[in-house]
Design a protein around this motif. Structure first.
Motif, PDB file in Angstrom:
ATOM      1  N   PHE A 181       0.854  -1.155   0.005  1.00 29.84           N
ATOM      2  CA  PHE A 181      -0.098   0.017   0.256  1.00 29.84           C
ATOM      3  C   PHE A 181       0.697   1.177  -0.018  1.00 29.84           C
ATOM      4  O   PHE A 181       0.700   2.315  -1.020  1.00 29.84           O
ATOM      5  CB  PHE A 181      -0.896   0.144   1.327  1.00 29.84           C
ATOM      6  N   LEU A 222       0.009   3.301 -14.876  1.00 31.45           N
ATOM      7  CA  LEU A 222      -0.328   1.875 -15.363  1.00 31.45           C
ATOM      8  C   LEU A 222       0.540   1.513 -16.598  1.00 31.45           C
ATOM      9  O   LEU A 222       0.615   2.282 -17.681  1.00 31.45           O
ATOM     10  CB  LEU A 222      -1.940   2.047 -15.723  1.00 31.45           C
ATOM     11  N   TRP A 237       1.537  -3.703  -7.789  1.00 33.10           N
ATOM     12  CA  TRP A 237       0.859  -2.737  -7.319  1.00 33.10           C
ATOM     13  C   TRP A 237       1.337  -2.022  -6.041  1.00 33.10           C
ATOM     14  O   TRP A 237       1.676  -2.574  -5.060  1.00 33.10           O
ATOM     15  CB  TRP A 237      -0.727  -3.244  -7.155  1.00 33.10           C
ATOM     16  N   GLN A 239       0.301   1.843  -4.057  1.00 36.32           N
ATOM     17  CA  GLN A 239      -0.620   3.037  -3.969  1.00 36.32           C
ATOM     18  C   GLN A 239       0.376   4.213  -3.624  1.00 36.32           C
ATOM     19  O   GLN A 239       0.204   5.255  -4.615  1.00 36.32           O
ATOM     20  CB  GLN A 239      -1.700   3.073  -2.868  1.00 36.32           C
TER      21      GLN A 239
ATOM     22  N   ILE B 185      -6.519   4.019   4.429  1.00 38.40           N
ATOM     23  CA  ILE B 185      -6.916   3.305   3.242  1.00 38.40           C
ATOM     24  C   ILE B 185      -8.203   4.086   2.596  1.00 38.40           C
ATOM     25  O   ILE B 185      -8.331   3.998   1.757  1.00 38.40           O
ATOM     26  CB  ILE B 185      -7.120   1.677   3.616  1.00 38.40           C
ATOM     27  N   SER B 188      -7.516   7.214   0.853  1.00 36.26           N
ATOM     28  CA  SER B 188      -7.115   6.848  -0.338  1.00 36.26           C
ATOM     29  C   SER B 188      -8.417   6.375  -1.495  1.00 36.26           C
ATOM     30  O   SER B 188      -8.587   6.700  -2.512  1.00 36.26           O
ATOM     31  CB  SER B 188      -5.933   5.860  -0.496  1.00 36.26           C
ATOM     32  N   ARG B 191     -10.428   9.144  -2.437  1.00 32.44           N
ATOM     33  CA  ARG B 191      -9.844  10.025  -3.374  1.00 32.44           C
ATOM     34  C   ARG B 191     -10.205   9.299  -4.662  1.00 32.44           C
ATOM     35  O   ARG B 191     -10.513   9.897  -5.468  1.00 32.44           O
ATOM     36  CB  ARG B 191      -8.327  10.174  -2.879  1.00 32.44           C
ATOM     37  N   CYS B 192      -9.831   8.123  -4.783  1.00 35.63           N
ATOM     38  CA  CYS B 192      -9.754   7.265  -5.775  1.00 35.63           C
ATOM     39  C   CYS B 192     -11.198   7.312  -6.399  1.00 35.63           C
ATOM     40  O   CYS B 192     -11.439   7.152  -7.667  1.00 35.63           O
ATOM     41  CB  CYS B 192      -8.918   6.260  -5.771  1.00 35.63           C
ATOM     42  N   MET B 195     -12.436  10.471  -8.109  1.00 38.54           N
ATOM     43  CA  MET B 195     -11.668  10.374  -9.556  1.00 38.54           C
ATOM     44  C   MET B 195     -12.343   9.568 -10.568  1.00 38.54           C
ATOM     45  O   MET B 195     -12.514   9.937 -11.791  1.00 38.54           O
ATOM     46  CB  MET B 195     -10.024  10.041  -9.592  1.00 38.54           C
ATOM     47  N   ALA B 203     -10.532   2.153 -16.872  1.00 38.49           N
ATOM     48  CA  ALA B 203     -10.266   0.819 -16.282  1.00 38.49           C
ATOM     49  C   ALA B 203      -9.380   0.795 -15.332  1.00 38.49           C
ATOM     50  O   ALA B 203      -9.338   0.157 -14.055  1.00 38.49           O
ATOM     51  CB  ALA B 203      -9.782   0.074 -17.531  1.00 38.49           C
ATOM     52  N   TRP B 204      -8.406   1.778 -15.261  1.00 35.84           N
ATOM     53  CA  TRP B 204      -7.043   1.999 -14.303  1.00 35.84           C
ATOM     54  C   TRP B 204      -7.817   2.392 -12.947  1.00 35.84           C
ATOM     55  O   TRP B 204      -7.566   1.821 -11.945  1.00 35.84           O
ATOM     56  CB  TRP B 204      -6.349   2.532 -14.859  1.00 35.84           C
ATOM     57  N   GLN B 207      -9.409  -0.473 -11.515  1.00 38.68           N
ATOM     58  CA  GLN B 207      -8.667  -1.409 -10.967  1.00 38.68           C
ATOM     59  C   GLN B 207      -8.031  -0.736  -9.497  1.00 38.68           C
ATOM     60  O   GLN B 207      -7.772  -1.415  -8.552  1.00 38.68           O
ATOM     61  CB  GLN B 207      -7.453  -1.718 -12.071  1.00 38.68           C
ATOM     62  N   THR B 208      -7.742   0.462  -9.529  1.00 37.12           N
ATOM     63  CA  THR B 208      -7.182   1.093  -8.166  1.00 37.12           C
ATOM     64  C   THR B 208      -8.167   1.112  -7.260  1.00 37.12           C
ATOM     65  O   THR B 208      -7.733   0.615  -6.030  1.00 37.12           O
ATOM     66  CB  THR B 208      -6.625   2.297  -8.625  1.00 37.12           C
ATOM     67  N   ALA B 211      -8.286  -2.510  -5.705  1.00 33.46           N
ATOM     68  CA  ALA B 211      -7.272  -2.940  -5.125  1.00 33.46           C
ATOM     69  C   ALA B 211      -7.078  -2.249  -3.798  1.00 33.46           C
ATOM     70  O   ALA B 211      -6.760  -2.763  -2.827  1.00 33.46           O
ATOM     71  CB  ALA B 211      -5.714  -2.302  -5.726  1.00 33.46           C
ATOM     72  N   LEU B 212      -7.924  -1.119  -3.803  1.00 35.34           N
ATOM     73  CA  LEU B 212      -7.988  -0.518  -2.293  1.00 35.34           C
ATOM     74  C   LEU B 212      -8.855  -1.069  -1.262  1.00 35.34           C
ATOM     75  O   LEU B 212      -8.836  -1.225  -0.160  1.00 35.34           O
ATOM     76  CB  LEU B 212      -8.237   0.976  -2.582  1.00 35.34           C
ATOM     77  N   ASP B 214      -9.608  -4.309  -1.575  1.00 36.24           N
ATOM     78  CA  ASP B 214      -8.773  -5.660  -1.090  1.00 36.24           C
ATOM     79  C   ASP B 214      -7.976  -5.303  -0.377  1.00 36.24           C
ATOM     80  O   ASP B 214      -7.548  -5.886   0.634  1.00 36.24           O
ATOM     81  CB  ASP B 214      -8.047  -6.087  -2.531  1.00 36.24           C
ATOM     82  N   GLU B 215      -7.176  -4.136  -0.213  1.00 34.58           N
ATOM     83  CA  GLU B 215      -6.132  -3.796   0.754  1.00 34.58           C
ATOM     84  C   GLU B 215      -7.136  -3.469   2.231  1.00 34.58           C
ATOM     85  O   GLU B 215      -6.489  -4.108   3.170  1.00 34.58           O
ATOM     86  CB  GLU B 215      -5.587  -2.470   0.450  1.00 34.58           C
ATOM     87  N   GLN B 218      -7.953  -7.005   3.380  1.00 37.18           N
ATOM     88  CA  GLN B 218      -6.629  -7.738   3.719  1.00 37.18           C
ATOM     89  C   GLN B 218      -6.379  -7.332   5.337  1.00 37.18           C
ATOM     90  O   GLN B 218      -6.155  -8.171   5.921  1.00 37.18           O
ATOM     91  CB  GLN B 218      -5.436  -7.298   2.687  1.00 37.18           C
TER      92      GLN B 218
END
Lengths: 249, 228
Positions: A181, A222, A237, A239, B185, B188, B191-192, B195, B203-204, B207-208, B211-212, B214-215, B218
Motif C-alpha cells: 500500500f 499503469l 501494485w 498505492q 486506506i 485513498s 480520493r480514488c 476520480m 479501467a485503471w 482497478q485502483t 485494489a484499495l 482489497d487492501e 486484507q
C-alpha cells in the motif's frame, strides 16, 4: 635472557583462551538471563510432496528457508520476556501451524522442505523467504517482505506499510502478485523470463528498466505489457510507493 | 484514427465526457494512444495537470463577498425599475419578490410541496440523527462505481462490525494503530472513488478502487487471523 620453552608458552596461551572463552560464556549467559530471552524449538515429520506450513506472528521476523532435511520442518524461535506464547501443531493432513498469541516479539527461523507451501503473516516485522519451490503467501501489516532464490509457480506477497522485493525464476504457468500500500515494490527477473505484466502505481512512479516489452497500455501510473510470449502473470501494485522491475544480472 | 482527431478529443476523453462516444471510438482512441508516443505523452501531461488541479485546496468565499454581490444585484434592480420602486411594498429583495405576481399549476405546486417535505426530513435527520446513520445514508446514496461494489461493501461492513464488537477489549495503542491504518486506506479509497466518478469508464481507476477495497479487506483479515 632465559627462553621460555615453547610448550610452556602454548600451555599459557591455551589457558588464556580458555579463560577468555569462559568469561565470554558467562557474559552471554548473563545477558540471556537478564533479557529473559526464551527459545522455542520443534521439529515435525512431513512428506516432502505435501508439506505445508502456516505461521501467524504478532511482532517479529519470520525467516523461512529450504532445509537440508526434505522430511522435516524445523522451527526455532526466540522470544523476549513479553507475554507472547508460541504454539505449534500439526493436523491430520500433515499441515504445521505455528501461532503466536499475546504481546511481545518473537523471531522465527524455520527450515522446510524446498517444495513446501507456506503461508506467513506478521503484523509488525519482516518476512524473509529463500530458496523455496512451493507456493508462497506472505503478508505483513507493517514491515518488509524479501523473497529470494525462488522457483515457485505461485507467489502472493503483500504488505500494508513496507517494501516488497522478489527475486527468482518465472515459471511459464506462474502467477506472481506483489503488492504494497505505501511501500516500494521490486522484482528482479531472469532476462529470458516469459511474462505478462500489469503494474500500477498511483503516486510513486515506475521504473521498468531493461526489459524490452510489448506495451498494451502505458502511462506513468499503469503499464500493461508482455515479455516473450507472455505466459506467466506478474502483477505489481502500490498505492503510494514506486515500482522497479530489473533484469537479473 | 489520426493524431489530430485524438488530440481534439483528448481533453473530453480525460474528463470522462466521452460517455456519449461509442465503445468503438473509445477503443480507437486507446489503440492510437498505445501506438503513438507523442499522443501518449500529451495524454500523460494533460492527466498530470488534471491530477495536480484536483489536489488544489477548495477555498470557501468570505461571507462579505455574498453581501457585496447582493448589494450589487439590488442596485441593478433599482436602476431597472427606476421611480416605480417607490410604489413597491417594502424594499430589498423581499419587497421586489412581493411586488411580482406568480402563478403555479397543480403539478408544480405538488412538486414544490414534495421538495419542501424532503428538505424538512433531511434537515430534521441532520439535526437529530446520529453520525453513523448519516454516514450510512450517504454511503447508500453514493454511486456504485463497480458492478460488485455493493457486495464488497457488505462483506467489509460485516467483517468490520465483528471487529468493532471486539475492539473494546483491545488496549488503546492497538486500537489507535488499527484505526489509523484503516483511515489511511479509506482516505485513498475516497480520493480514488472521486476520480472514478469523474471518469467511470476508466479501467485503471476501477482497478485502483478494487485494489484499495482489497487492501482494506486484507487489513481486516489480518486482525481476524491474529485473533485480536
Amino acid at each position: 635472557m632465559k627462553e621460555i620453552p615453547s610448550s610452556t608458552q602454548s600451555s599459557k596461551s591455551a589457558a588464556k583462551i580458555l579463560t577468555a572463552l569462559a568469561g565470554g560464556f558467562l557474559v552471554l549467559t548473563a545477558s540471556a538471563t537478564s533479557s529473559g530471552a526464551q527459545t522455542f524449538n520443534r521439529a515435525f515429520a512431513v512428506s516432502p510432496e505435501r508439506s505445508e506450513l502456516e505461521v501467524v506472528n504478532q511482532t517479529g521476523t519470520i525467516k523461512v528457508t529450504a532445509g537440508a532435511n526434505p522430511n522435516k520442518i524445523v522451527i526455532n524461535a526466540r522470544h523476549g520476556d513479553g507475554a507472547a506464547k508460541v504454539e505449534a501443531t500439526q493436523n491430520a493432513m500433515g499441515k504445521v501451524k505455528v501461532e503466536v498469541t499475546g504481546r511481545g516479539r518473537v523471531d522465527f527461523e524455520i527450515a522446510v522442505p524446498a517444495s513446501s507451501s507456506i503461508d506467513l503473516l506478521s503484523y509488525q516485522g519482516a518476512i524473509v523467504v529463500t530458496n523455496l519451490a512451493g507456493a508462497v503467501r506472505a503478508r505483513v501489516t507493517e514491515g518488509d517482505i524479501q523473497i529470494a532464490g525462488l522457483r515457485s509457480a505461485r507467489v502472493d506477497a503483500s504488505c500494508s506499510q513496507g517494501n516488497v522485493s522478489f527475486s527468482g525464476e518465472v515459471l511459464p504457468s506462474g502467477r506472481y502478485t506483489l503488492k504494497s500500500f505505501s511501500g516500494r515494490v521490486d522484482a528482479i527477473l531472469p532476462a529470458d523470463a516469459d511474462f505478462k505484466l500489469s503494474a500500477s502505481s498511483f503516486r510513486g512512479g515506475m521504473d521498468l528498466g531493461e526489459f524490452q516489452m510489448k506495451f498494451d497500455k502505458y502511462s506513468s501510473q499503469l503499464v500493461e505489457a508482455s515479455h516473450g510470449a507472455g505466459r506467466a502473470s506478474i502483477s505489481l501494485w502500490t498505492q503510494e510507493g514506486s515500482i522497479h522491475l530489473r533484469r537479473k544480472p | 484514427m489520426e493524431c489530430r482527431a485524438v488530440v481534439s478529443s483528448l481533453s473530453d476523453y480525460l474528463d470522462g465526457r466521452n460517455i456519449w462516444a461509442s465503445d468503438d471510438e473509445v477503443e480507437q482512441i486507446e489503440t492510437h494512444l498505445a501506438n503513438c508516443p507523442a499522443c501518449r505523452n500529451l495524454k500523460l501531461e494533460l492527466s498530470e495537470i488534471k491530477n495536480a488541479a484536483r489536489e488544489l485546496p477548495l477555498h470557501t468565499p468570505a461571507p462579505a463577498l455574498w453581501a457585496r454581490i447582493s448589494k450589487g444585484i439590488e442596485a441593478e434592480i433599482s436602476i431597472e425599475n427606476g421611480p416605480a420602486r417607490e410604489t413597491q411594498k417594502g424594499s430589498g429583495w423581499w419587497g421586489w419578490l412581493n411586488s411580482r405576481k406568480f402563478t403555479f399549476s397543480l403539478p408544480q405546486l405538488a412538486a414544490a410541496g414534495a421538495f419542501a417535505a424532503f428538505l424538512m426530513v433531511a434537515g430534521i435527520s441532520d439535526i437529530f440523527g446520529d453520525k453513523s446513520s448519516q454516514l450510512k445514508f450517504r454511503d447508500v446514496q453514493s454511486l456504485l462505481l463497480l458492478p460488485e461494489e455493493d457486495e464488497i461493501k457488505a462483506n467489509l461492513e460485516r467483517r468490520l462490525g465483528a471487529i468493532n464488537a471486539r475492539k473494546a477489549q483491545w488496549d488503546s495503542q492497538r486500537r489507535a494503530d488499527f484505526e489509523q491504518r484503516l483511515n489511511r486506506i479509506d482516505e485513498s479509497l475516497k480520493r480514488c472513488r472521486h476520480m472514478l466518478e469523474d471518469n467511470p469508464k476508466d479501467a485503471w481507476g476501477q482497478q485502483t478502487v478494487r485494489a484499495l477495497y482489497d487492501e482494506k479487506r486484507q487489513l481486516l483479515e489480518d486482525v481476524e487471523r491474529l485473533k485480536w
